[in-house]
Design an enzyme around this catalytic site. Structure first.
Site, PDB file in Angstrom:
ATOM      1  N   GLU A  53       0.702  -1.253   0.104  1.00 59.65           N
ATOM      2  CA  GLU A  53      -0.058  -0.040   0.097  1.00 59.65           C
ATOM      3  C   GLU A  53       0.771   1.264  -0.099  1.00 59.65           C
ATOM      4  O   GLU A  53       0.466   2.295  -0.748  1.00 59.65           O
ATOM      5  CB  GLU A  53      -0.778   0.003   1.294  1.00 59.65           C
ATOM      6  N   ASP A  54       2.076   1.093   0.729  1.00 54.42           N
ATOM      7  CA  ASP A  54       2.986   2.385   0.641  1.00 54.42           C
ATOM      8  C   ASP A  54       4.206   1.885   0.771  1.00 54.42           C
ATOM      9  O   ASP A  54       4.546   0.708   1.125  1.00 54.42           O
ATOM     10  CB  ASP A  54       2.499   3.516   1.920  1.00 54.42           C
ATOM     11  N   HIS A 115       0.074   0.841   7.240  1.00 53.36           N
ATOM     12  CA  HIS A 115      -0.775   1.796   6.123  1.00 53.36           C
ATOM     13  C   HIS A 115       0.427   2.605   5.533  1.00 53.36           C
ATOM     14  O   HIS A 115       1.487   2.193   5.053  1.00 53.36           O
ATOM     15  CB  HIS A 115      -1.937   2.440   6.802  1.00 53.36           C
ATOM     16  N   HIS A 134      -3.448   0.622  11.973  1.00 53.04           N
ATOM     17  CA  HIS A 134      -4.968   0.483  12.616  1.00 53.04           C
ATOM     18  C   HIS A 134      -5.261  -0.803  13.328  1.00 53.04           C
ATOM     19  O   HIS A 134      -5.866  -1.655  12.709  1.00 53.04           O
ATOM     20  CB  HIS A 134      -5.785   0.619  11.183  1.00 53.04           C
ATOM     21  N   ASN A 168      -4.096   8.642   7.622  1.00 59.70           N
ATOM     22  CA  ASN A 168      -3.757   7.984   6.445  1.00 59.70           C
ATOM     23  C   ASN A 168      -2.291   7.815   5.981  1.00 59.70           C
ATOM     24  O   ASN A 168      -1.730   6.744   5.829  1.00 59.70           O
ATOM     25  CB  ASN A 168      -4.480   8.719   5.230  1.00 59.70           C
ATOM     26  N   ASP A 169      -1.832   9.005   5.725  1.00 59.96           N
ATOM     27  CA  ASP A 169      -0.399   8.848   5.418  1.00 59.96           C
ATOM     28  C   ASP A 169       0.439   9.979   6.233  1.00 59.96           C
ATOM     29  O   ASP A 169      -0.081  10.927   6.963  1.00 59.96           O
ATOM     30  CB  ASP A 169      -0.120   9.449   4.004  1.00 59.96           C
ATOM     31  N   ASN A 224      -5.157  12.261   1.309  1.00 56.53           N
ATOM     32  CA  ASN A 224      -4.630  11.216   1.303  1.00 56.53           C
ATOM     33  C   ASN A 224      -2.823  11.085   1.233  1.00 56.53           C
ATOM     34  O   ASN A 224      -2.554  11.421   2.406  1.00 56.53           O
ATOM     35  CB  ASN A 224      -5.168  10.375   0.045  1.00 56.53           C
ATOM     36  N   ASP A 269      -3.883   9.344  -5.291  1.00 55.54           N
ATOM     37  CA  ASP A 269      -3.581   8.633  -4.072  1.00 55.54           C
ATOM     38  C   ASP A 269      -2.436   8.981  -3.215  1.00 55.54           C
ATOM     39  O   ASP A 269      -2.081  10.048  -2.579  1.00 55.54           O
ATOM     40  CB  ASP A 269      -3.684   7.219  -4.276  1.00 55.54           C
ATOM     41  N   ASN A 270      -1.286   8.234  -3.369  1.00 55.59           N
ATOM     42  CA  ASN A 270       0.016   8.384  -2.759  1.00 55.59           C
ATOM     43  C   ASN A 270       0.945   9.109  -3.424  1.00 55.59           C
ATOM     44  O   ASN A 270       1.306   8.950  -4.711  1.00 55.59           O
ATOM     45  CB  ASN A 270       0.465   7.229  -2.179  1.00 55.59           C
TER      46      ASN A 270
HETATM   47  C1  LIG Z   1       0.302   6.303   2.572  1.00 56.20           C
HETATM   48  C2  LIG Z   1      -0.928   6.539   1.831  1.00 56.20           C
HETATM   49  O1  LIG Z   1      -1.341   7.684   1.277  1.00 56.20           O
HETATM   50  N1  LIG Z   1      -1.621   5.456   1.477  1.00 56.20           N
HETATM   51  C3  LIG Z   1      -2.727   5.614   0.868  1.00 56.20           C
HETATM   52  C4  LIG Z   1      -2.501   5.078  -0.483  1.00 56.20           C
HETATM   53  O2  LIG Z   1      -3.761   4.559  -1.366  1.00 56.20           O
HETATM   54  C5  LIG Z   1      -4.674   3.964  -0.537  1.00 56.20           C
HETATM   55  C6  LIG Z   1      -5.897   3.302  -1.047  1.00 56.20           C
HETATM   56  O3  LIG Z   1      -6.732   4.498  -1.446  1.00 56.20           O
HETATM   57  C7  LIG Z   1      -5.156   4.706   0.656  1.00 56.20           C
HETATM   58  O4  LIG Z   1      -6.206   4.050   1.598  1.00 56.20           O
HETATM   59  C8  LIG Z   1      -3.898   5.026   1.536  1.00 56.20           C
HETATM   60  O5  LIG Z   1      -4.293   5.577   2.561  1.00 56.20           O
END
Ligand SMILES: CC(=O)N[C@H]1CO[C@H](CO)[C@@H](O)[C@@H]1O
Ligand SMILES: *[C@@H]1O[C@H](CO)[C@@H](O)[C@H](O)[C@H]1NC(C)=O
Ligand SMILES: *[C@@H]1O[C@H](CO)[C@@H](O)[C@H](O)[C@H]1NC(C)=O
Ligand SMILES: *[C@@H]1O[C@H](CO)[C@@H](O)[C@H](O)[C@H]1NC(C)=O
Length: 355
Positions: A53-54, A115, A134, A168-169, A224, A269-270
């Site tokens: 995911e990241d 995450h 989480h 989230n990030d 995000n 997204d990221n």
């Molecule tokens: C680190 C980050 O921003 N992660 C995001 C990347 O994309 C996913 C999918 O939408 C998000 O859920 C993450 O938060």
């Protein structure tokens, strides 16, 4: 008369519903199709089947990836396994992934749900890895020290705060200081999905340091990814459902002043910032409906954008990679190292290609 009023109210509700429905579809770019753009020599990263995911690549070519995210409403191919942090050495010819062992007395492996990740390297070259997690759908930031020789992580601290309800990030600026986006989704998955559906824009950007949180910007339609320019003067924030990237000037007191906004027709997204060129690499969802409502027959596609000269009058935006989900589903992140790009996804595979 009562019947008429009843009908009028029903009509109004229907109109309101239709209005929301179409704005929801627009925010999720529900009808967009992908025009394919390919890259040479793409290979799947062996050992990644349940998302990356990241990820973050250190200047020496070591990459940290978070895998196994469980996110309310999103697909997971291993719902019962805890998440993990993987290491990849991009200096190797055909790099494999290695799971980093996590040590520490206060560490509960079984509820780890990683995450966003971010690293900070101090003057002694100690690398700290900050990971949003989480556990049981709550929100924490876990601080680890990377022990390179042992290829392990030492857990140092768990950070929680009422103003970090649903992180989230993060973008680390110290071992215990970071900018973060709150997407509000984990604060309450039920309310979170309503908020998302109605577009209430409850999400924000905060700065955390030494137990204190400052809210720096708010009113985002799902904030995000977040990233910092190599010179440390600018902060970039991706607003997923508004399809925007916000550029802020960062001050010595850590506050942010809005500078400009870039618009796209994809769910941004990221964000990953190339430390050499300062270019932004963005993992995108061309069709958000397919990511939030998974159907294996019509999987979500992948898109990677490169933004050059982001501060200039006319930044150059290039679609570097685009694919309809047959190969790679739900790209979230892309990061570059020595002429190659590593592309991660929410719950699917990771791809490593030449540029
Ligand atoms: C680190 C980050 O921003 N992660 C995001 C990347 O994309 C996913 C999918 O939408 C998000 O859920 C993450 O938060
Ligand atoms: C660790 O996490 C699991 C899963 O959430 C939970 O069942 C367990 O009670 C936790 N253990 C401790 C010691 O907190
Ligand atoms: C932070 O610095 C900026 C730029 O110098 C200034 O405009 C702002 O008022 C400062 N904010 C606080 C809370 O000190
Ligand atoms: C996706 O693209 C591939 C290759 O271009 C094509 O064969 C396939 O039919 C497409 N799938 C969908 C669901 O559009």
């Amino acid at each position: 008369m009562a019947k008429l009023i009843g009908l009028t109210i029903a009509g109004l509700l229907l109109a309101l519903y239709k209005n929301h429905q179409s704005s929801y579809q627009k925010r999720l770019t529900a009808f967009r199709e992908v025009t394919p753009v390919d890259l040479p020599n793409c290979n799947f990263v062996k050992g990644i089947e349940t998302g990356a995911e990241d990820l973050e690549i250190l200047p020496n070519g070591l990459a940290f990836l978070s895998t196994g995210l469980k996110y309310p409403g999103l697909k997971s191919f291993d719902a019962n396994e805890p998440g993990r942090i993987l290491l990849m050495d991009l200096n190797e010819k055909d790099p494999a992934v290695l799971e980093l062992e996590i040590r520490g007395t206060n560490w509960n492996k079984s509820s780890f749900n990683p995450h966003g990740v971010s690293t900070f390297t101090d003057e002694d070259k100690t690398v700290y890895l900050l990971v949003v997690s989480h556990p049981n759908y709550k929100s924490t930031v876990e601080v680890f020290k990377f022990q390179e020789e042992e290829r392990s992580l030492l857990h140092l601290k768990t950070i929680t705060h009422e103003l970090l309800p649903s992180v989230n990030d993060i973008a680390a600026v110290g071992p215990e200081s970071f900018y973060a986006t709150n997407d509000h989704y984990f604060a309450d998955p039920y309310l979170g999905s309503w908020e998302m559906y109605l577009g209430l824009s409850w999400s924000n950007v905060v700065y955390y340091s030494a137990g204190k949180v400052q809210v720096l910007a708010e009113g985002f339609d799902f904030a995000n990814g977040i990233g910092i320019s190599p010179d440390g003067k600018y902060v970039y924030v991706a607003e997923l459902l508004a399809h925007k990237i916000h550029v802020y000037e960062k001050h010595a007191n850590w506050t942010l002043t809005p500078l400009k906004v870039l618009d796209f027709d994809t769910l941004v997204d990221n964000i990953s910032v190339d430390p050499v060129t300062g270019d932004l690499w963005v993992g995108c969802h061309p069709n958000g409906m397919r990511i939030f409502h998974y159907d294996s027959e019509n999987p979500p596609g992948s898109e990677v954008l490169r933004i050059q000269n982001v501060l200039s009058e006319e930044p150059k935006v290039t679609v570097v990679y685009a694919e309809n989900g047959t190969v790679l589903q739900g790209t979230t992140v892309a990061s570059v190292y020595k002429g190659k790009v590593l592309i991660g996804t929410v719950f699917h595979k990771a791809l490593y290609c030449d540029l």
